[in-house]
Design a protein around this motif. Structure first.
Motif, PDB file in Angstrom:
ATOM      1  N   SER A 141      -4.953   6.935  -3.727  1.00 26.01           N
ATOM      2  CA  SER A 141      -4.054   8.099  -3.748  1.00 26.01           C
ATOM      3  C   SER A 141      -4.072   8.764  -5.109  1.00 26.01           C
ATOM      4  N   PHE A 156       2.925   9.345  -6.411  1.00 25.38           N
ATOM      5  CA  PHE A 156       3.645  10.600  -6.181  1.00 25.38           C
ATOM      6  C   PHE A 156       4.864  10.699  -7.105  1.00 25.38           C
ATOM      7  N   LEU A 157       5.580   9.607  -7.235  1.00 27.48           N
ATOM      8  CA  LEU A 157       6.787   9.635  -8.066  1.00 27.48           C
ATOM      9  C   LEU A 157       6.423   9.842  -9.536  1.00 27.48           C
ATOM     10  N   THR A 193       1.068   4.294  -3.025  1.00 27.38           N
ATOM     11  CA  THR A 193       1.022   5.748  -2.889  1.00 27.38           C
ATOM     12  C   THR A 193       2.297   6.370  -3.435  1.00 27.38           C
ATOM     13  N   MET A 194       3.409   5.734  -3.143  1.00 23.77           N
ATOM     14  CA  MET A 194       4.682   6.252  -3.636  1.00 23.77           C
ATOM     15  C   MET A 194       4.700   6.311  -5.153  1.00 23.77           C
ATOM     16  N   THR A 242       3.863  11.396 -10.663  1.00 24.34           N
ATOM     17  CA  THR A 242       3.509  12.813 -10.808  1.00 24.34           C
ATOM     18  C   THR A 242       4.768  13.655 -10.956  1.00 24.34           C
ATOM     19  N   ALA A 281       0.833  -1.209   0.000  1.00 22.25           N
ATOM     20  CA  ALA A 281       0.000   0.000   0.000  1.00 22.25           C
ATOM     21  C   ALA A 281       0.866   1.256   0.000  1.00 22.25           C
ATOM     22  N   LEU A 282       1.919   1.215   0.829  1.00 20.81           N
ATOM     23  CA  LEU A 282       2.841   2.360   0.878  1.00 20.81           C
ATOM     24  C   LEU A 282       3.472   2.596  -0.488  1.00 20.81           C
ATOM     25  N   LEU A 283       3.866   1.509  -1.142  1.00 20.62           N
ATOM     26  CA  LEU A 283       4.496   1.643  -2.458  1.00 20.62           C
ATOM     27  C   LEU A 283       3.498   2.120  -3.510  1.00 20.62           C
TER      28      LEU A 283
END
Lengths: 702, 702
Positions: free
Chosen positions: B621, B533-534, B529-530, B536, B525-527
């Motif tokens: 996200s 963002f990355l 979202t990452m 973007t 899940a953390l990845l």
């Protein structure tokens, strides 16, 4: 029981150490009358803010305490339990407020002494500022250690160590409740004052920063203290408290197992987090003593040296404590993973926010295209920083978890992530000292500027101020890293808490599956992300609204008294401080109540499992967005400084200050301010508040 | 079987309708020679870009097709299955590319005809532009409908309707693969050209927008087409295709149940999504015929009228189709929830991005404080918009799910969310027509500007251009809304697919629990979202890098040929177009490969359950961040327009163009450009690509 005596012992030694440092700082020279006058104004403004802020928070806290006491008592059908929760909440809130107050009190005493010391030598100035910061850092850590241990024993830790951790969650909630409002209010204050002072002073009136003719200048200096000292103090108090409590809850499962197996001291699994933090405090104290003897060219080196001493000692202590208490070295390896993670975050933050590497230079370069390209570049860098953050945290979690599973103990994997988190928190006192170093040196620079101190002294405080910017950025990186590493542990503690509640009501299965494939859990997750984004919006808008109040006031003073600009009459600093205080406190309420209210609403409507989804995904989004805001803001700031320091050269000439390129960089810096000093740090606290509020109110959601 | 004949029938009617519109547009007056000259340059540039882009995408697609065919064949031990997946992928990719191509081909023909029509009347201009847009909108929808239905029947839909949906997921992956690169490449192109043209033209040389002396002006006009027509066409082709396939997969469970119960036509549950979309296409056709007879003062009214006709008819059709096929009106209610959601998104987007309400005015107001406060205000508004988005989606999901559960059917809740999504997609053809209306009118304005058309004609194209900005914003709101609503359905389809795979390998339990309390799921899940963002960050940086290539070229042309500025020689438009093309295509590769590669890496390392967490939280996200980027960008754009239109008044005077306040608003608009036209729309596609790539590669992750 092995080593548990270290908790009170280290707590008391830490307090004595802080008192010694405070005595050492306070006995030093306070400079001339003009300096004392400025410092006095800062002190008064800061105390006035804190007094009013604490009154507002106090009212909110008492109402909340009564409400949760009543609700828990009603749901659990035990007025005693309700009362205990309320009391724990209020004690946590009180300790958190005290931690914030102490941090700021010493900082506003150390600033003028640092300014005076800078008129003698860099080395003395750095020592005073660092020791002033350390008073705050160490008292916060001692309070957190003794507070958690005290309430643990008060709530039956001696006789029922497997029950007490669940009873003290209110302490964590109280701490994060105060921390949220302290960080929000302080963050809004500091950036509203900063923006107000800059926009009217630097932009409209064309006078330099910290010019005494600017009515908002004292408010600006006060802001550094209420945001960075009081806010961050409460933040890290809350982190250490909440994460210790979460780790203790996770220890209960292994405690039960160990007791069943007939292990001699099963409670070591519950008390280990506190013991290892006590050793961390000792490691940090020794590290602090290694600061000093600063290198003229690179004062940051002196601070880094101390940090590495602390980290190295922490590693040694970690191995020793694990060996002595848990007798299972895989957990020591997990602890070392945590310490390594904290070092990794220090480097990641430096890479992204220091002018020595690609990111900041890329933003500086983009300033050539004007403010728009500078902004776009800064946001792109901010988003980019989430990659290294997520990969570091992901690896640390997987690695420590895996190490823990090799122990074969029940909950061993999760417990190992808790040990890693504790490893990361060992150097917390040192990091917090470096953080408070920031506003002290910033204020010292302001005082020297306002009182027209000799150029050499101003050069020294300027160079310390630059170091302070770096240490502030580091602390934020560290805070976000520890929040991220702790997220999984706090989340697991929530599951254990729900299990404990449902078992008490007769359930026979554990609550350990959060199925995000259920529609209400998915919606909870969506709402978690939404909370983070909306909270960010509200806190940024709060800064803008508060700033416009200050801008109006400074403009009014310039307009109504032309003597101010001429330098013949003194602006009404106190009024500007007062207006900033009122505006900041007014604006902190809406985002604060949203943060507290929304998890409760989700819990009551969508229930315990959806709340877990809300909590978990909200935490992930919050950590990632805070990373964007903190690092983006820091990178913009340093891109501007990079240009100002003359490092950017076009056609053989350094880019001039006040030119188009520099102005574009100033725009980025201004945009970054509310990101890195209001919204970002408030998000750290938000994600931890989500954990503590759901931990406490879990009985309502089942 | 009830109503299934409507799928090919409506598909063919839709194509005939599009051909009629195309004929109607193409037979119209193309204006004078100068106009045809400009239009010819745009046409050539657009085709050259598409040709090269498709070559790059083609190579990547073929490599990917071979790779997945090989991998699936190997893991499933069936070269036939591998081959089928490859073929489906390539057909999907081909259809998606064709949809993009057609959309753009007609648009670059309609622009000059709209410009010519504007020299006669507003009403004719709006008709030409809308019909030109509709050609694209309807062909895309027809292709998607016939494509999915065709491959479904080709892969055994007649005989084994419960197996075929799982075999055609490759089609969805192919479609989103092309859509991602088309949207990324087009988005980078359009904003790089825009920024390049503006920064050198407007800012440095001081010449107006669309001035023929600017070498990048044709590239800028080309950009509108390659980004908005080709990109959005591929995007919505992919949405409708992937979401139909997902819904069909979800229908399989009810199909099996209905067959067991001896229902006469159990396959209706699988075919319903396609039938209802066929009816939606008819509703949109009728809606289009209601456009025209524009009100001089508010041309948007004419478009809104047609939209409401489409939506109202869709509601009627929805009830009819559910009644006839499913015979269970709770699903009709769920469908109405979807239609209501699409209307809600139209209003939410208008509220946040139109000058009539608080948000845009707040940004305009903040421009008084300079660019920094404008930026902060715009970002705050962008973050704020996530609240209404999340609450709308959350309510729609919970409500439609709950409605579905009352049916008592297995999977009834999830199926109802799929029905709601189909309801939302019914008006897709109409929405897409409005979207393509945007670049057509934008180009028409540019052509009239460059050829010095009469003032009245320029006024008309300007007013249509403003409407086009609104419709483009609406489409993005709609696209994000449907992506959000579809997220849960696609995610559930992934679970069903994994279940199907594991059952085929002998498992006896369903894969329907994604426990985010497991450490690897949390890290997934953390990845997720990452990644968002990355991605973007990379796409924004791509725009900046491509823009700097164009800036250098325009500067070079001005420098080397002073005749350009004097108006005596013609700049080398083709070279600028060529450089933009190369730069955009180069820069699209890295973010594109990240988007495709990361889910594969997570799937292979962390396995199926963690991948589900990655997919789900990445989607949440992504949707939230795309909302921030799209709406923030739209609001900045319109805050600038609000000031330019003279709506902002200080001391009784409208704020002047080129003054400090307007300049601050221009900065915000420039920052918003890559947000709303590159990163935001690419994120829509990314989240759907995550679903399709994991759907296809699920066998590798188990």
């Amino acid at each position: 029981m092995h080593l548990v005596w270290v908790i009170p012992f280290a707590g008391i030694v830490t307090i004595l150490f802080a008192f010694y440092l405070a005595w050492d700082v306070l006995r030093r020279d306070r400079g001339n009358a003009a300096m004392q006058d400025v410092a006095g104004s800062i002190f008064e403004g800061a105390m006035a803010f804190l007094k009013r802020q604490y009154r507002t928070i106090g009212i909110l806290a008492v109402v909340t305490a009564v409400l949760i006491g009543f609700l828990i008592g009603w749901v659990e059908n035990s007025s005693e339990l309700g009362l205990r929760t309320s009391v724990a909440f209020l004690v946590g809130a009180g300790c958190s407020a005290l931690a914030g107050f102490i941090g700021m009190y010493v900082a506003v005493q150390a600033n003028v002494r640092t300014a005076a010391a800078a008129q003698r030598s860099l080395s003395e100035a750095i020592t005073v500022a660092m020791r002033g910061g350390a008073v705050s850092g160490f008292l916060v850590i001692a309070l957190s250690l003794l507070g958690v241990a005290g309430i643990f024993y008060a709530y039956g830790g001696f006789t029922n160590p497997e029950i007490a951790p669940f009873l003290i969650v209110g302490f964590g909630f109280g701490a994060s409740f105060v921390a949220l409002f302290a960080q929000l209010g302080g963050g809004i204050y500091t950036k509203a004052a900063d923006m107000g002072a800059d926009l009217v002073g630097k932009v409209e009136a064309g006078i330099p920063e910290d010019d005494p003719r600017n009515a908002a200048v004292i408010a600006d200096l006060v802001g550094d203290n209420v945001g960075d000292c009081a806010g961050r103090g409460a933040d890290l108090f809350e982190s250490t408290a909440a994460e210790s409590i979460g780790a203790m809850i996770l220890g209960v499962t292994i405690f039960n197992f160990a007791r069943q197996q007939g292990a001699p001291n099963p409670e070591v699994w519950i008390l280990f987090p506190l013991v290892v933090r006590a050793f961390g405090s000792v490691a940090s104290m020794i590290g602090i003593m290694f600061v000093g003897g600063a290198d003229e060219n690179n004062p940051m080196k002196a601070l880094n040296r101390g940090y590495f001493v602390s980290a190295a000692l922490s590693a040694v202590f970690m191995v020793y404590v694990v060996q002595t208490m848990l007798d299972n070295l895989v957990f020591a390896l997990a602890g070392l993973v945590g310490i390594a993670t904290s070092i990794a975050f220090v480097y990641i933050t430096q890479y992204y926010t220091s002018g020595n590497w690609r990111p900041v230079r890329q933003i500086a370069e983009a300033s050539k295209g004007g403010p728009a390209t500078n902004i776009v570049a800064g946001l792109a860098i901010g988003f980019e920083t989430t990659a290294s953050t997520a990969l570091t945290i992901g690896s640390a979690l997987l690695l420590s978890y895996w190490l823990g599973t090799t122990s074969g103990l029940p909950h061993g994997g999760i417990y190992a992530t808790a040990v890693a988190t504790m490893g990361m928190l060992m150097t917390c006192a040192y990091i917090l000292s470096m953080d408070t170093f920031g506003p002290i040196t910033d204020n010292a620079g302001g005082i020297n500027e306002m009182t027209h101190a000799p150029a050499e002294a101003r050069r020294i405080t300027d160079s310390l101020d630059a170091v302070g910017n770096t240490t502030k950025a580091l602390t934020k990186g560290y805070a976000i890293g520890s929040a991220a590493l702790a997220a999984f542990l706090l989340f697991s503690a929530y599951l254990d808490k729900v299990t404990e509640v449902t078992r008490a009501r007769g359930a026979t299965t554990d609550f350990n599956v959060i199925n995000i494939a259920k529609v209400e859990v998915f919606v909870g997750a969506l709402l978690g992300t939404m909370l983070v984004f909306l909270f960010t919006s509200l806190s940024i808008q709060a800064v803008q609204k508060a700033a416009s109040a200050i801008i109006d006031e400074v403009r009014r003073q310039f307009r109504e008294d032309p003597g101010i600009m001429a330098g013949t009459s003194r602006p009404d600093y106190a009024r500007a401080v007062d207006i900033t205080t009122k505006a900041a406190l007014r604006e902190m309420v809406a985002p604060g109540l949203l943060a507290v209210g929304m998890p409760v609403a989700v819990g009551l409507i969508l229930r315990a499992e959806a709340t877990a989804g809300f909590l978990m995904v909200g935490t992930i989004s919050g950590i990632m967005l805070a990373t964007v805001l903190n690092n983006g803001g820091g990178a913009w700031d340093n891109a501007k400084k990079f240009i100002e320091a003359g490092h950017m050269v076009i056609d053989g000439q350094p880019v001039p200050k006040k030119g188009a390129i520099h102005s574009a960089a100033v725009v980025g810096d201004t945009v970054g301010d509310p990101f890195k000093d209001t919204a970002g740090p408030s998000l750290h606290v938000l994600v931890k508040l989500l954990s503590t509020v759901t931990l406490v109110l879990a009985p309502l959601f089942v």
